[in-house]
Write a protein that holds these residues in place. Structure first.
Motif, mmCIF file in Angstrom:
data_model
loop_
_atom_site.group_PDB
_atom_site.id
_atom_site.type_symbol
_atom_site.label_atom_id
_atom_site.label_comp_id
_atom_site.label_asym_id
_atom_site.label_seq_id
_atom_site.Cartn_x
_atom_site.Cartn_y
_atom_site.Cartn_z
ATOM 1 N N ASP A 27 0.885 -1.168 0.000
ATOM 2 C CA ASP A 27 0.000 0.000 0.000
ATOM 3 C C ASP A 27 0.919 1.213 0.000
ATOM 4 O O ASP A 27 2.143 1.045 -0.079
ATOM 5 N N PRO A 28 0.398 2.449 0.054
ATOM 6 C CA PRO A 28 1.283 3.615 -0.081
ATOM 7 C C PRO A 28 2.361 3.736 0.995
ATOM 8 O O PRO A 28 3.320 4.475 0.807
ATOM 9 N N ASP A 111 -4.483 1.309 -3.014
ATOM 10 C CA ASP A 111 -4.301 2.755 -3.140
ATOM 11 C C ASP A 111 -4.373 3.472 -1.803
ATOM 12 O O ASP A 111 -3.902 4.586 -1.650
ATOM 13 N N SER A 112 -5.014 2.817 -0.833
ATOM 14 C CA SER A 112 -5.082 3.428 0.498
ATOM 15 C C SER A 112 -4.547 2.431 1.515
ATOM 16 O O SER A 112 -4.468 1.229 1.253
ATOM 17 N N LYS A 113 -4.160 2.928 2.676
ATOM 18 C CA LYS A 113 -3.579 2.124 3.745
ATOM 19 C C LYS A 113 -4.465 0.941 4.149
ATOM 20 O O LYS A 113 -5.675 1.112 4.295
#
Ligand code: CTP
Ligand code: CA
Length: 224
Positions: A27-28, A111-113
């Motif tokens: 993830d990011p 795309d998100s935590k």
């Protein structure tokens, strides 16, 4: 001694070296990685440059300073390393795959935590296999190119370690395989290394241990 035999024995040769360890994002803010620092690959680049070679270093998340007078291409994931090394290898005389390449990567990169709120008490990651870059390079190589792989093995028995190396060399189709033992306290991120170099067919061409620059020069002696 006025004679420095090693000084120019790689003059005019184009050498591509991969070093470090690839990282695979989840993830990011997170990745899956390994403990390779890039020290042995950077030592190879320095040694090859000082022996006259034109060096391209593909560095995956290097934790050590870049070598001087080498082209350095910084990459992070296995797929990035693959693109960079294949592009550079097209015109190389020698390719050395010293990088510790992630065997698997997350099947999806979020795309998100990833959060505990969403996952609860357990988290299962689904991973997919990465391409075998060394095997690809060996099967697609231009005529006359020499390809060297590394093998990271945790096998404690010396004879079995070499046996595993032999099987790996045959699977990869490289010209030489530098077998080194890795473990909690060995191989990765240390200043010393202990190696056995196998040639096509599996016979031992050289073995020894020392600091990573001496080991690099040993490996280059074999290539020369
Ligand atoms: N390698 C590669 N591409 C991969 C995995 C490894 O090019 N996807 C290269 C490494 O850079 C190294 C050699 O293959 O030069 C051997 O890596 P190693 O991890 O020892 O062998 P694997 O074939 O991945 O087998 P395993 O980890 O299961 O022992
Ligand atoms: Ca592996």
């Amino acid at each position: 001694e006025l004679v420095e035999p090693r000084r120019t024995d790689l003059a005019g040769r184009r050498i591509v070296i991969t070093a470090g360890g690839t990282r695979e994002p989840l993830d990011p803010v997170r990745f899956l990685g390994n403990r390779s620092s890039g020290k042995q690959g950077v030592a190879l680049a320095e040694a090859a440059r000082s022996r006259g070679a034109e060096v391209t270093l593909i560095g995956a998340n290097l934790e050590v300073a870049h070598p001087e007078r080498c082209d350095v291409v910084a990459v992070s994931t296995t797929l990035e390393l693959r693109d960079a090394v294949r592009a550079a290898a097209a015109t190389a005389d020698v390719v050395i795959m010293a990088a510790a390449v992630a065997d698997y990567r997350p099947a999806e990169v979020r795309d998100s935590k990833i959060t505990k709120e969403e996952q609860g008490d357990e988290l299962t990651l689904r991973l997919v296999k990465n391409p075998d870059i060394l095997a690809e390079l060996a099967s697609e190589r231009p005529a006359g190119q020499t390809i060297i792989g590394f093998a990271a093995e945790t096998e404690p028995d010396d004879a079995l370690l070499v046996e595993r190396g032999r099987a790996k060399l045959a699977r990869k189709g490289a010209d030489f395989l530098v077998v080194n033992r890795v473990g909690w306290h060995e191989g990765f991120a240390t200043d010393e290394n202990s190696i056995v170099v196998l040639a096509e067919g599996g016979h031992v061409v050289t073995e020894g241990n020392g600091d990573k620059l001496s080991v690099a020069n040993r490996i280059l002696d074999v290539i020369v």
